[in-house]
Design a protein around this motif. Structure first.
Motif, PDB file in Angstrom:
ATOM      1  N   TYR A  45       0.826  -1.201   0.000  1.00 19.14           N
ATOM      2  CA  TYR A  45       0.000   0.000   0.000  1.00 19.14           C
ATOM      3  C   TYR A  45       0.862   1.253   0.000  1.00 19.14           C
ATOM      4  CZ  TYR A  45      -3.944  -3.022   1.298  1.00 19.14           C
ATOM      5  OH  TYR A  45      -4.920  -3.986   1.321  1.00 19.14           O
ATOM      6  N   LEU A  67       2.619   6.255  -2.011  1.00 19.97           N
ATOM      7  CA  LEU A  67       1.386   5.489  -1.871  1.00 19.97           C
ATOM      8  C   LEU A  67       1.165   4.690  -3.143  1.00 19.97           C
ATOM      9  CD1 LEU A  67      -1.182   7.879  -0.147  1.00 19.97           C
ATOM     10  CD2 LEU A  67       0.087   5.991   0.864  1.00 19.97           C
ATOM     11  N   TYR A  71      -4.031   1.340  -5.186  1.00 16.46           N
ATOM     12  CA  TYR A  71      -4.825   1.158  -3.976  1.00 16.46           C
ATOM     13  C   TYR A  71      -5.423   2.462  -3.451  1.00 16.46           C
ATOM     14  CZ  TYR A  71      -1.965  -3.051  -4.222  1.00 16.46           C
ATOM     15  OH  TYR A  71      -1.325  -4.177  -4.652  1.00 16.46           O
ATOM     16  N   ARG A  74      -9.173   2.820  -1.810  1.00 16.11           N
ATOM     17  CA  ARG A  74      -9.554   2.370  -0.470  1.00 16.11           C
ATOM     18  C   ARG A  74     -10.201   3.517   0.301  1.00 16.11           C
ATOM     19  NH1 ARG A  74      -4.901   0.647   2.808  1.00 16.11           N
ATOM     20  NH2 ARG A  74      -3.760   2.260   1.691  1.00 16.11           N
ATOM     21  N   ASN A  78      -8.335   4.249   5.609  1.00 15.35           N
ATOM     22  CA  ASN A  78      -7.252   3.304   5.336  1.00 15.35           C
ATOM     23  C   ASN A  78      -6.051   3.995   4.697  1.00 15.35           C
ATOM     24  OD1 ASN A  78      -9.993   1.510   4.955  1.00 15.35           O
ATOM     25  ND2 ASN A  78      -8.354   0.380   5.953  1.00 15.35           N
ATOM     26  N   ILE A  79      -6.316   4.984   3.837  1.00 15.71           N
ATOM     27  CA  ILE A  79      -5.227   5.793   3.283  1.00 15.71           C
ATOM     28  C   ILE A  79      -4.490   6.509   4.404  1.00 15.71           C
ATOM     29  CG2 ILE A  79      -4.660   7.747   1.785  1.00 15.71           C
ATOM     30  CD1 ILE A  79      -5.558   5.357   0.175  1.00 15.71           C
ATOM     31  N   THR A  82      -2.294   4.164   6.355  1.00 17.69           N
ATOM     32  CA  THR A  82      -1.034   3.907   5.653  1.00 17.69           C
ATOM     33  C   THR A  82      -0.059   5.074   5.836  1.00 17.69           C
ATOM     34  OG1 THR A  82      -2.053   2.467   3.997  1.00 17.69           O
ATOM     35  CG2 THR A  82       0.021   3.514   3.387  1.00 17.69           C
ATOM     36  N   THR A 173       4.121  -0.679   3.840  1.00 19.53           N
ATOM     37  CA  THR A 173       2.866  -1.214   4.335  1.00 19.53           C
ATOM     38  C   THR A 173       2.395  -2.265   3.347  1.00 19.53           C
ATOM     39  OG1 THR A 173       2.353   1.053   4.994  1.00 19.53           O
ATOM     40  CG2 THR A 173       0.615  -0.570   5.265  1.00 19.53           C
ATOM     41  N   THR A 175       0.330  -5.227   1.340  1.00 22.28           N
ATOM     42  CA  THR A 175      -1.056  -5.595   1.141  1.00 22.28           C
ATOM     43  C   THR A 175      -1.304  -6.966   1.744  1.00 22.28           C
ATOM     44  OG1 THR A 175      -0.598  -6.629  -0.986  1.00 22.28           O
ATOM     45  CG2 THR A 175      -1.167  -4.303  -1.012  1.00 22.28           C
TER      46      THR A 175
END
Length: 217
Positions: A45, A67, A71, A74, A78-79, A82, A173, A175
């Motif tokens: 991520y 980033l 992804y 999301r 959740n962003i 991360t 991070t 997945t």
């Protein structure tokens, strides 16, 4: 506000704004501002580099915080999770804290402590340590209080990776891995040299030439 997140350039600007808010709320504004990028990241991520790879005309240097472009769709919480995850790696690097091993792949209990102090829910992955990241109540409240909006742009690609991997450029991070359907073979790729192997079950294997973990494609 919704228009902010509908183009690539606006999204990068917006992520810079969000990271500054995160820095103030979760790190007491102690983090050096990284250069935020959006690129496809194999099986992750996001990531931060372990050295300052960006340099401006005036000589200022900065880490890269990327980033994963695949992804961005999301939920915003959740962003944000991360970004906080990667912020914890930046905090550790700035303060001489060893929060990972195996070239940034394995996240130890010190990372878990740093992350949970900042509102993340951290679970352990058998191979990659305390790295599975979810937003906790504090993160959800932060998103609501700051009226953070969803990212309305994402990168569609036919070469989307869903396995675990952080690459060679730093802490990441990862997945969550996806198990194959019964009877299907699994394709594994070395993120360094691109070597491919197939199996009928989930494996934990390394490339003999590159000493890199194969990822599920």
């Amino acid at each position: 506000m919704a228009k902010t997140n509908t183009t690539y350039n606006r999204t990068v600007q917006y992520l810079n704004k969000v990271f500054k808010l995160i820095n103030t709320e979760f790190f007491e504004a102690s983090l050096e501002m990284p250069t935020i990028t959006i690129q496809s990241t194999v099986g992750a991520y996001g990531h931060v580099t372990t050295s300052k790879v960006w340099k401006s005309e005036n000589g200022n240097e900065s880490y890269e915080l990327n980033l994963g472009a695949d992804y961005l769709s999301r939920p915003i919480e959740n962003i944000v999770a991360t970004l906080i995850h990667e912020g914890c790696h930046l905090y550790a690097m700035q303060n001489g804290i060893k929060d990972t091993s195996n070239r940034g792949v394995y996240h130890n209990k010190k990372f878990k402590e740093l992350a949970e102090e900042r509102g993340l829910i951290i679970s352990r992955h058998e191979t990659y340590g305390w790295t599975i990241t979810e937003p906790g109540e504090r993160v959800l409240e932060f998103c609501i209080d700051n009226d953070l909006q969803e990212i309305m742009v994402t990168r569609n690609t036919g070469w989307t990776f869903t396995g675990i991997g952080t690459g060679k450029n730093g802490n990441g991070t990862p997945t969550k891995p996806t198990a194959p359907k019964k009877g299907n073979s699994i394709k594994w790729i070395c993120p360094c040299c691109g070597a491919i192997v197939r199996s009928t079950k989930v494996l934990n294997i390394k490339c003999g030439d590159c000493d890199e973990q194969f990822i599920m494609a």
